[in-house]
Design a protein around this motif. Structure first.
Motif, short mmCIF file in Angstrom:
data_model
loop_
_atom_site.label_atom_id
_atom_site.label_comp_id
_atom_site.label_asym_id
_atom_site.label_seq_id
_atom_site.Cartn_x
_atom_site.Cartn_y
_atom_site.Cartn_z
N GLN A 2 14.76 21.40 -11.24
CA GLN A 2 14.27 22.49 -12.07
C GLN A 2 13.16 22.05 -13.02
O GLN A 2 12.32 22.84 -13.42
N PRO A 4 10.55 19.27 -12.74
CA PRO A 4 9.98 18.18 -11.95
C PRO A 4 9.17 17.17 -12.74
O PRO A 4 8.89 16.09 -12.23
N TRP A 29 7.79 22.22 -17.73
CA TRP A 29 8.18 21.58 -16.48
C TRP A 29 8.94 20.27 -16.69
O TRP A 29 9.25 19.58 -15.73
N VAL A 366 5.10 29.88 -13.01
CA VAL A 366 5.71 29.09 -11.95
C VAL A 366 7.21 28.97 -12.17
O VAL A 366 7.65 28.60 -13.27
N LYS A 367 7.98 29.29 -11.13
CA LYS A 367 9.45 29.17 -11.22
C LYS A 367 9.91 28.15 -10.18
O LYS A 367 9.58 28.25 -9.00
N PHE A 368 10.67 27.14 -10.61
CA PHE A 368 11.18 26.13 -9.71
C PHE A 368 12.66 26.39 -9.40
O PHE A 368 13.47 26.61 -10.32
N ASP A 369 12.99 26.37 -8.14
CA ASP A 369 14.39 26.38 -7.69
C ASP A 369 15.19 27.55 -8.23
O ASP A 369 16.38 27.42 -8.55
#
Length: 409
Positions: A2, A4, A29, A366-369
């Motif tokens: 989540q 990086p 991030w 930006v959205k992670f996972d």
């Protein structure tokens, strides 16, 4: 994964929004972003009382979005770059960092010994990032800029949305408009440079200018001008694509606007007409092909304008959602901040301010996972000076001496 950027250390010597907003995204991030501020005045943006003609904060509230948004998630250190007493502290921070961010002009960087050569002598592998108005080369490399000048005015964007009979050129839609686009551009460049360093062992120098970001955003028009090898003809009413009545903005009966963008008009003409009760127009041969629709675009536009103009926004919303075509309501900032899609995707996020109150900020796009955005507030001026310096091994006695010398806050 989540966050990086967890484990990455970023050292930021920058003010206002352009480069600091990149630091905020990197902090979102997972990076540990340490912001160096003038030990007396801090980031110049802290002193802004009004922004874009509006108060920088609400009455009785200390939370200032213009400072919070580009600085959230960071740690602030009040440190003088001009005094020799603070140099060892600064150099140790450089040694421990993966990325160096700045938007100071070349002359100031040289004077403060934070230019590329000076930083690389301390840490040869550091990724050096310089945000500028007009780039590191050319006649304007030493000129200062804000996004309204370099990104907006000089890139052609202001001219494109200014009518020929206007008394003044059109202004940017919001403060920091180009700065924030530039910031997310820098954040992406840093991610690429970190990957490159990991895979090749070679570090990078990154240069992102507001003018270049503005040209990129306006590239369709710039590319056409270069193709035609001349200035583009002025289009005052650019809302509707020529010959396509299913594009452009239409006014509803309650004064609200709807933006249509159905770039395949023959695909959507019949469905749109049917949901609005225009049964005859749905099967009219005048509107059956691209050529005939373009030839009779004025009549088709009048039909759509009447259909939308005789209904409220909510009525049109219900009908257009059944058509399958692309459209959107024209929203103001309050409506956008409460947009169901933004909220459902976690792009409006909660943050607890310095007084313990819950506030809201726009999250980076930006959205992670599938993870929800977790934002932490911007630091108060020099809030983490002692904490960060203790991490460097500086004892309390040395901290007091540095403060007495005016080297740190």
């Amino acid at each position: 994964m989540q966050k990086p950027m967890t484990g990455v250390r970023v050292l930021e010597v920058a003010q206002f929004t352009f480069v600091p907003s990149a630091g905020a995204v990197l902090a979102d991030w997972g990076a540990d972003v340490i912001k160096i501020e003038n030990p007396v005045t801090g980031d110049g943006q802290r002193g802004l009382v009004t922004v874009g003609g509006r108060s920088a904060t609400a009455p009785g509230v200390a939370f200032a979005p213009m400072m919070e948004a580009p600085n959230r998630g960071k740690r602030s250190v009040g440190l003088s770059l001009a005094l020799n007493h603070s140099r060892p502290v600064f150099e140790e921070l450089v040694r421990r960092s993966d990325v160096f961010l700045t938007n100071y002009l070349p002359q100031a960087r040289a004077k403060l010994r934070i230019d590329l050569d000076a930083i690389r002598r301390i840490n040869p592998s550091i990724i050096y990032v310089a945000g500028s108005g007009f780039g590191s080369e050319g006649p304007d490399r030493d000129s200062g800029a804000h996004d309204v000048t370099a990104f907006w005015a000089r890139s052609g964007s202001a001219d494109e949305v200014t009518h020929t009979d206007s008394e003044r050129s059109a202004g940017m839609p919001a403060a920091g408009y180009g700065d924030n686009l530039g910031g997310i551009t820098i954040a992406g460049a840093v991610a690429a440079a970190l990957y490159g360093r990991q895979t090749t062992g070679q570090t990078s120098v990154i240069d992102v200018s507001l003018l270049a970001v503005g040209a990129w955003a306006n590239q369709f028009n710039l590319n056409l001008a270069m193709l035609y090898d001349c200035p583009l003809p002025k289009i005052d009413h650019r809302g509707q694509a020529p010959g396509n009545p299913l594009t452009g903005a239409y006014r509803c009966s309650d004064g609200r606007f709807i933006q249509l963008s159905m770039l395949q008009p023959t695909r959507y003409w019949s469905p749109v007409c049917r949901v609005f009760g225009l049964e005859e127009a749905a099967d009219d041969e005048r509107f059956a092909s691209l050529e005939s629709l373009a030839a009779h675009a004025e009549e088709a536009t009048e039909l759509i304008a009447y259909a939308i103009g005789s209904r409220t926004l909510e009525q049109c919303r219900h009908l257009l959602n059944q058509s399958g075509g692309q459209w959107a309501p024209v929203q103001d900032a309050w409506e956008a901040a409460n947009d169901e899609s933004l909220i459902a995707n976690g792009r409006i996020a909660d943050v607890i301010d310095a007084q313990g109150n819950k506030q809201r900020l726009v999250a980076n796009p930006v959205k992670f996972d599938e993870a929800t955005a977790h934002l932490t507030r911007a630091p108060m001026f020099a809030e983490h000076t002692d904490e960060v310096l203790r991490e460097l091994g500086i004892c309390d006695h040395e901290l007091v001496e540095l403060k007495m010398e005016g080297a740190i806050t």
